[in-house]
Write an enzyme that holds these catalytic residues in place. Structure first.
Site, mmCIF file in Angstrom:
data_model
loop_
_atom_site.group_PDB
_atom_site.id
_atom_site.type_symbol
_atom_site.label_atom_id
_atom_site.label_comp_id
_atom_site.label_asym_id
_atom_site.label_seq_id
_atom_site.Cartn_x
_atom_site.Cartn_y
_atom_site.Cartn_z
ATOM 1 N N CYS A 1 5.482 6.249 4.698
ATOM 2 C CA CYS A 1 4.387 5.449 4.364
ATOM 3 C C CYS A 1 3.665 5.893 2.807
ATOM 4 O O CYS A 1 2.979 5.562 2.137
ATOM 5 C CB CYS A 1 3.143 5.357 5.190
ATOM 6 S SG CYS A 1 3.654 4.531 6.731
ATOM 7 N N HIS B 1 3.314 -5.064 3.784
ATOM 8 C CA HIS B 1 3.071 -5.445 5.225
ATOM 9 C C HIS B 1 2.604 -7.004 5.194
ATOM 10 O O HIS B 1 1.886 -7.547 4.286
ATOM 11 C CB HIS B 1 2.160 -4.675 5.909
ATOM 12 C CG HIS B 1 2.366 -3.269 6.064
ATOM 13 N ND1 HIS B 1 3.185 -3.077 7.205
ATOM 14 C CD2 HIS B 1 2.146 -2.254 5.439
ATOM 15 C CE1 HIS B 1 3.392 -1.592 7.166
ATOM 16 N NE2 HIS B 1 2.753 -1.131 6.302
ATOM 17 N N GLU C 1 -0.895 -4.696 11.535
ATOM 18 C CA GLU C 1 -0.097 -4.120 10.417
ATOM 19 C C GLU C 1 1.327 -4.548 10.714
ATOM 20 O O GLU C 1 1.936 -4.768 9.721
ATOM 21 C CB GLU C 1 -0.365 -2.740 10.160
ATOM 22 C CG GLU C 1 0.102 -2.368 8.764
ATOM 23 C CD GLU C 1 -0.103 -0.829 8.382
ATOM 24 O OE1 GLU C 1 -0.940 -0.628 7.895
ATOM 25 O OE2 GLU C 1 0.443 0.164 9.299
ATOM 26 N N HIS D 1 4.834 -0.059 -0.467
ATOM 27 C CA HIS D 1 5.607 -0.905 0.507
ATOM 28 C C HIS D 1 4.762 -2.018 0.835
ATOM 29 O O HIS D 1 3.618 -1.789 1.033
ATOM 30 C CB HIS D 1 6.349 0.026 1.569
ATOM 31 C CG HIS D 1 5.292 0.682 2.618
ATOM 32 N ND1 HIS D 1 4.421 1.794 2.280
ATOM 33 C CD2 HIS D 1 4.626 0.273 3.744
ATOM 34 C CE1 HIS D 1 3.968 2.090 3.241
ATOM 35 N NE2 HIS D 1 3.842 0.874 4.103
ATOM 36 N N ASP E 1 -5.232 -10.616 -0.400
ATOM 37 C CA ASP E 1 -3.812 -11.469 -0.475
ATOM 38 C C ASP E 1 -2.954 -11.144 -1.617
ATOM 39 O O ASP E 1 -3.410 -11.498 -2.804
ATOM 40 C CB ASP E 1 -3.693 -12.847 -0.024
ATOM 41 C CG ASP E 1 -2.507 -13.521 0.397
ATOM 42 O OD1 ASP E 1 -1.655 -12.837 0.957
ATOM 43 O OD2 ASP E 1 -2.429 -14.491 -0.075
ATOM 44 N N HIS E 2 -1.540 -10.781 -1.547
ATOM 45 C CA HIS E 2 -0.732 -10.422 -2.761
ATOM 46 C C HIS E 2 -1.439 -9.371 -3.661
ATOM 47 O O HIS E 2 -0.901 -9.566 -4.892
ATOM 48 C CB HIS E 2 -0.348 -11.780 -3.289
ATOM 49 C CG HIS E 2 0.564 -12.487 -2.626
ATOM 50 N ND1 HIS E 2 0.265 -13.438 -1.795
ATOM 51 C CD2 HIS E 2 1.894 -12.825 -2.715
ATOM 52 C CE1 HIS E 2 1.182 -13.912 -1.175
ATOM 53 N NE2 HIS E 2 2.343 -13.676 -1.927
ATOM 54 N N HIS F 1 0.849 -1.208 0.091
ATOM 55 C CA HIS F 1 0.056 0.014 0.225
ATOM 56 C C HIS F 1 0.727 1.152 0.082
ATOM 57 O O HIS F 1 2.095 1.164 0.074
ATOM 58 C CB HIS F 1 -0.992 -0.091 1.184
ATOM 59 C CG HIS F 1 -0.483 0.121 2.509
ATOM 60 N ND1 HIS F 1 -1.048 0.465 3.758
ATOM 61 C CD2 HIS F 1 0.838 0.328 2.986
ATOM 62 C CE1 HIS F 1 -0.332 0.618 4.635
ATOM 63 N NE2 HIS F 1 0.904 0.600 4.315
HETATM 64 NI NI NI Z 1 2.539 0.827 5.635
#
Ligand code: NI
Length: 136
Positions: free
Chosen positions: A34, A42, A125, A40, A80-81, A15
């Site tokens: 961010c 998580h 997160e 990036h 997911d992914h 995100h």
């Molecule tokens: Ni983040």
């Protein structure tokens, strides 16, 4: 007799936190790293908890298999992914913060859980940062 049944799940996603209507400077100021334009990732973990009365016939509150299937369909399959900003329609105009993600997930799962049961979701997160939503 009220009990709570919980299931853990996880998904990996990328995100970026920013507002299109703000300058790069203001986004950097508010969202820091961010706001990286290249995104990036998580490893998100979540705990889905359902609370209600035990069914005296089955001894279950909810069949855990049903909960597993709901989480798979509503969360894993959709998040997911994925790149949350680009791939998930709910975040086209909504910043994919942990706060907003947990509310989006709660709304999706709520529709699949019998209305007489309460639903609470905690989204991690990072191992140390997590957000809880119970629909209030
Ligand atoms: Ni983040």
């Amino acid at each position: 007799m009220k009990v709570t049944v919980s299931r853990k799940a996880h998904f990996n996603a990328a995100h970026r936190l920013y507002r299109k209507d703000w300058s790069m400077e203001k986004n950097d100021q508010v969202f820091g790293k961010c706001n990286n334009p290249n995104f990036h990732g998580h490893n998100y973990e979540l705990i889905v908890s359902v609370t209600g009365q035990i069914n005296p016939e089955t001894g279950y509150l909810i069949d855990i298999k049903d909960l597993v299937d709901i989480i798979y369909e509503e969360v894993e399959l959709k998040f997911d992914h994925k790149n949350l900003n680009l791939d998930v329609p709910e975040f086209q105009e909504l910043n994919p913060t942990a706060e907003n993600i947990v509310v989006v997930i709660w709304n999706k799962i709520r529709k699949k859980i019998p209305s007489e049961m309460d639903l609470e979701i905690t989204l991690y997160e990072t191992p140390r940062n997590f957000v809880t939503y119970k629909g209030e």
